[in-house]
Design a protein around this motif. Sequence first.
Motif, PDB file in Angstrom:
ATOM      1  N   MET A  73      68.214  46.103  26.614  1.00  0.00           N
ATOM      2  CA  MET A  73      68.741  47.790  26.573  1.00  0.00           C
ATOM      3  C   MET A  73      70.445  47.498  26.388  1.00  0.00           C
ATOM      4  SD  MET A  73      66.829  49.714  29.416  1.00  0.00           S
ATOM      5  CE  MET A  73      67.441  51.436  28.712  1.00  0.00           C
ATOM      6  N   GLN A  98      74.783  44.460  26.048  1.00  0.00           N
ATOM      7  CA  GLN A  98      73.371  44.269  26.226  1.00  0.00           C
ATOM      8  C   GLN A  98      72.897  43.509  27.536  1.00  0.00           C
ATOM      9  OE1 GLN A  98      71.127  41.119  23.824  1.00  0.00           O
ATOM     10  NE2 GLN A  98      69.919  42.668  23.184  1.00  0.00           N
ATOM     11  N   PRO A 137      73.379  54.030  29.098  1.00  0.00           N
ATOM     12  CA  PRO A 137      72.490  53.673  28.080  1.00  0.00           C
ATOM     13  C   PRO A 137      73.017  54.106  26.900  1.00  0.00           C
ATOM     14  CG  PRO A 137      71.058  54.919  29.805  1.00  0.00           C
ATOM     15  CD  PRO A 137      72.599  55.093  30.198  1.00  0.00           C
ATOM     16  N   PHE A 158      71.741  54.694  23.038  1.00  0.00           N
ATOM     17  CA  PHE A 158      70.484  54.497  22.240  1.00  0.00           C
ATOM     18  C   PHE A 158      70.970  54.772  20.756  1.00  0.00           C
ATOM     19  CE2 PHE A 158      69.487  57.181  26.361  1.00  0.00           C
ATOM     20  CZ  PHE A 158      68.569  56.000  26.521  1.00  0.00           C
ATOM     21  N   ASP A 159      72.048  55.050  20.336  1.00  0.00           N
ATOM     22  CA  ASP A 159      72.492  55.004  18.770  1.00  0.00           C
ATOM     23  C   ASP A 159      73.636  54.293  18.827  1.00  0.00           C
ATOM     24  OD1 ASP A 159      72.175  55.875  16.298  1.00  0.00           O
ATOM     25  OD2 ASP A 159      73.520  57.353  16.390  1.00  0.00           O
ATOM     26  N   ASP A 160      73.366  53.168  18.039  1.00  0.00           N
ATOM     27  CA  ASP A 160      74.468  52.035  17.808  1.00  0.00           C
ATOM     28  C   ASP A 160      75.178  52.369  16.583  1.00  0.00           C
ATOM     29  OD1 ASP A 160      76.450  49.897  18.141  1.00  0.00           O
ATOM     30  OD2 ASP A 160      74.843  48.468  17.809  1.00  0.00           O
TER      31      ASP A 160
END
Length: 60
Positions: free
Chosen positions: A12, A26, A56, A58-60
């Motif tokens: 994640m 990561q 977290p 979720f959109d890199d």
Amino acid sequence: MEDLNALLEPGMLVSHPDRPEWGIGQVQSNIGGRITVNFREQGKVVIDGRHVTLLPVFDD
């Protein structure tokens, strides 16, 4: 409030709320509240999940 760090699994992507300069990291492992994260700009860091709640990504 539920411990959000407990939901983190290897692979994640996360960010550190107090260290944005570290970039995205990561999750490598999450064992007993000790979370090992490999950050792009800082390298491998072991974080005590009792003191820091990782965010977290979720959109890199």
